[in-house]
Design an enzyme around this catalytic site. Structure first.
Site, PDB file in Angstrom:
ATOM      1  N   SER A  10       0.846  -1.195   0.000  1.00  0.00           N
ATOM      2  CA  SER A  10       0.000   0.000   0.000  1.00  0.00           C
ATOM      3  C   SER A  10       0.878   1.241   0.000  1.00  0.00           C
ATOM      4  O   SER A  10       1.653   1.477   0.933  1.00  0.00           O
ATOM      5  CB  SER A  10      -0.908  -0.001   1.228  1.00  0.00           C
ATOM      6  OG  SER A  10      -1.520   1.265   1.339  1.00  0.00           O
ATOM      7  N   HIS A  35      -1.001  -0.980  -4.376  1.00  0.00           N
ATOM      8  CA  HIS A  35      -2.309  -0.604  -3.826  1.00  0.00           C
ATOM      9  C   HIS A  35      -2.316   0.905  -3.603  1.00  0.00           C
ATOM     10  O   HIS A  35      -1.441   1.447  -2.914  1.00  0.00           O
ATOM     11  CB  HIS A  35      -2.503  -1.359  -2.515  1.00  0.00           C
ATOM     12  CG  HIS A  35      -3.821  -1.166  -1.859  1.00  0.00           C
ATOM     13  ND1 HIS A  35      -4.958  -1.846  -2.239  1.00  0.00           N
ATOM     14  CD2 HIS A  35      -4.205  -0.368  -0.828  1.00  0.00           C
ATOM     15  CE1 HIS A  35      -5.971  -1.484  -1.467  1.00  0.00           C
ATOM     16  NE2 HIS A  35      -5.540  -0.579  -0.608  1.00  0.00           N
ATOM     17  N   ASP A  37      -4.512   4.034  -2.320  1.00  0.00           N
ATOM     18  CA  ASP A  37      -5.665   4.358  -1.467  1.00  0.00           C
ATOM     19  C   ASP A  37      -6.195   5.761  -1.749  1.00  0.00           C
ATOM     20  O   ASP A  37      -5.495   6.751  -1.532  1.00  0.00           O
ATOM     21  CB  ASP A  37      -5.263   4.280   0.006  1.00  0.00           C
ATOM     22  CG  ASP A  37      -5.051   2.854   0.472  1.00  0.00           C
ATOM     23  OD1 ASP A  37      -6.028   2.084   0.452  1.00  0.00           O
ATOM     24  OD2 ASP A  37      -3.917   2.513   0.850  1.00  0.00           O
ATOM     25  N   MET A  39      -9.029   8.450  -0.669  1.00  0.00           N
ATOM     26  CA  MET A  39      -9.984   8.780   0.405  1.00  0.00           C
ATOM     27  C   MET A  39     -10.539  10.178   0.166  1.00  0.00           C
ATOM     28  O   MET A  39      -9.790  11.092  -0.196  1.00  0.00           O
ATOM     29  CB  MET A  39      -9.299   8.735   1.764  1.00  0.00           C
ATOM     30  CG  MET A  39      -8.591   7.417   2.052  1.00  0.00           C
ATOM     31  SD  MET A  39      -7.980   7.345   3.746  1.00  0.00           S
ATOM     32  CE  MET A  39      -6.949   5.870   3.675  1.00  0.00           C
ATOM     33  N   HIS A  68      -8.021   1.578  -4.513  1.00  0.00           N
ATOM     34  CA  HIS A  68      -8.964   1.317  -3.418  1.00  0.00           C
ATOM     35  C   HIS A  68      -9.740   2.597  -3.151  1.00  0.00           C
ATOM     36  O   HIS A  68      -9.219   3.534  -2.542  1.00  0.00           O
ATOM     37  CB  HIS A  68      -8.177   0.854  -2.180  1.00  0.00           C
ATOM     38  CG  HIS A  68      -9.025   0.541  -0.994  1.00  0.00           C
ATOM     39  ND1 HIS A  68      -8.505   0.328   0.261  1.00  0.00           N
ATOM     40  CD2 HIS A  68     -10.373   0.400  -0.856  1.00  0.00           C
ATOM     41  CE1 HIS A  68      -9.481   0.067   1.105  1.00  0.00           C
ATOM     42  NE2 HIS A  68     -10.628   0.129   0.460  1.00  0.00           N
ATOM     43  N   MET A  70     -12.049   4.709  -1.336  1.00  0.00           N
ATOM     44  CA  MET A  70     -12.796   4.992  -0.098  1.00  0.00           C
ATOM     45  C   MET A  70     -13.492   6.335  -0.311  1.00  0.00           C
ATOM     46  O   MET A  70     -13.172   7.366   0.293  1.00  0.00           O
ATOM     47  CB  MET A  70     -11.823   4.994   1.090  1.00  0.00           C
ATOM     48  CG  MET A  70     -11.381   3.573   1.448  1.00  0.00           C
ATOM     49  SD  MET A  70      -9.872   3.496   2.416  1.00  0.00           S
ATOM     50  CE  MET A  70      -8.658   3.584   1.111  1.00  0.00           C
ATOM     51  N   MET A 139     -11.714  -5.782   4.531  1.00  0.00           N
ATOM     52  CA  MET A 139     -10.974  -4.835   5.377  1.00  0.00           C
ATOM     53  C   MET A 139     -10.756  -5.472   6.744  1.00  0.00           C
ATOM     54  O   MET A 139     -11.712  -5.900   7.396  1.00  0.00           O
ATOM     55  CB  MET A 139     -11.751  -3.522   5.549  1.00  0.00           C
ATOM     56  CG  MET A 139     -11.814  -2.633   4.317  1.00  0.00           C
ATOM     57  SD  MET A 139     -10.221  -2.128   3.634  1.00  0.00           S
ATOM     58  CE  MET A 139      -9.458  -1.270   5.014  1.00  0.00           C
ATOM     59  N   ASP A 177      -6.862  -6.228   3.645  1.00  0.00           N
ATOM     60  CA  ASP A 177      -6.213  -4.919   3.763  1.00  0.00           C
ATOM     61  C   ASP A 177      -6.371  -4.383   5.182  1.00  0.00           C
ATOM     62  O   ASP A 177      -7.491  -4.222   5.661  1.00  0.00           O
ATOM     63  CB  ASP A 177      -6.885  -3.965   2.759  1.00  0.00           C
ATOM     64  CG  ASP A 177      -6.239  -2.590   2.715  1.00  0.00           C
ATOM     65  OD1 ASP A 177      -5.149  -2.399   3.282  1.00  0.00           O
ATOM     66  OD2 ASP A 177      -6.851  -1.692   2.085  1.00  0.00           O
TER      67      ASP A 177
HETATM   68  C1  DX5 Z   1      -6.539   1.858   5.185  1.00  0.00           C
HETATM   69  C2  DX5 Z   1      -6.015   1.519   3.816  1.00  0.00           C
HETATM   70  C3  DX5 Z   1      -4.879   0.575   3.796  1.00  0.00           C
HETATM   71  C4  DX5 Z   1      -3.663   1.009   4.565  1.00  0.00           C
HETATM   72  C5  DX5 Z   1      -3.081  -0.227   5.163  1.00  0.00           C
HETATM   73  O1  DX5 Z   1      -7.783   2.431   5.063  1.00  0.00           O
HETATM   74  O2  DX5 Z   1      -7.034   0.965   3.016  1.00  0.00           O
HETATM   75  O3  DX5 Z   1      -4.530   0.182   2.480  1.00  0.00           O
HETATM   76  O4  DX5 Z   1      -2.679   1.652   3.808  1.00  0.00           O
HETATM   77  O5  DX5 Z   1      -2.023   0.112   5.965  1.00  0.00           O
HETATM   78  P1  DX5 Z   1      -1.310  -0.930   6.927  1.00  0.00           P
HETATM   79  O6  DX5 Z   1      -0.910  -2.101   6.085  1.00  0.00           O
HETATM   80  O7  DX5 Z   1      -0.174  -0.166   7.470  1.00  0.00           O
HETATM   81  O8  DX5 Z   1      -2.328  -1.324   7.963  1.00  0.00           O
HETATM   82 ZN    ZN Z   2      -6.435   0.189   1.132  1.00  0.00          ZN
END
Ligand code: DX5
Ligand code: ZN
Length: 221
Positions: A10, A35, A37, A39, A68, A70, A139, A177
């Protein structure tokens, strides 16, 4: 353990001031995909990166990039993320008013259609749309932040999804994840996960990313 376990670092845990270099390094260290992310400050409280950043990093790697989302009503952005270089489009079921249509939008845009479940969302919500889902993301923390602790109570959900897919004769990739590190990876692999997303577990691994990726990949029994 029949499948090759894929590791998807990620980028949230990468060095954002040198993202291109971090990506090249993690690819060199053996990552199978990346990956990314996204948000929006609404679906989750945090805000991260979006389309221009994806476009900027795309030339630095040949690996597939999992976006991903969000974000509320993520399908609105499917074409834009596909054009920016996304390969897998993972949308939260809780964020889609019409999941079936959203999955269709992701595929029409040319991406693998993925669905993510927050910890409180049961696997059963995917029963009716399962044939349209190519990849499920369980998740194992509340979405929004990296570096949180793994929730072991999510393990049965992984197995349940695998059973649902098997019963339906449907090929489903199952990703996890949140809080995935060397000490938690074994349980999720044994539960049936085939793709392990890991941010801090890879980028902050004390002995370096190459050893970290291999240790996570081979953690199952
Ligand atoms: C959290 C993200 C993850 C995050 C995971 O909402 O979707 O992808 O980066 O981070 P770690 O692996 O450090 O928990
Ligand atoms: Zn993620």
């Amino acid at each position: 353990m029949a499948n090759h376990i894929k590791i998807s670092p990620s980028l949230l845990a990468a060095d954002f001031a040198h993202l291109g270099d971090s990506i090249a390094a993690v690819e060199e260290a053996g990552a199978d995909e990346l990956h990314f992310d996204v948000m929006d400050g609404n679906f989750v409280s945090n805000i991260t990166v979006g389309i221009p950043v994806l476009e900027a990093i795309r030339p630095f790697t040949k690996l597939p990039i999992d976006v991903h989302m969000m974000v509320l009503e993520p399908a609105r952005y499917a074409q834009a993320f596909a054009d920016a270089g996304g390969d897998i489009f993972t949308m939260h079921v809780e964020a889609c008013d019409d999941l079936e249509a959203s999955l269709g939008d992701a595929r029409v845009a040319g991406m693998t259609a993925g669905v993510s479940l927050k910890p409180d969302t049961p696997a059963s919500v995917l029963q009716s749309t399962l044939p349209l889902i190519e990849r499920a993301l369980v998740m194992t923390v509340e979405p929004g932040f990296g570096g949180q602790s793994f929730m072991p109570e999510m393990l049965p959900k992984i197995t349940e999804l695998q059973d649902m897919a098997r019963t339906a004769g449907h090929e489903l990739e199952i990703a996890v994840d949140g809080g995935i590190k060397v000490d938690t990876a074994g349980e999720v692999i044994d539960a049936g996960a085939t793709t392990l997303i890991s941010g801090t577990g890879v980028f902050n691994f004390p002995d370096g990313m190459k050893i970290g990726i291999e240790a996570i990949r081979t953690a199952g029994s």
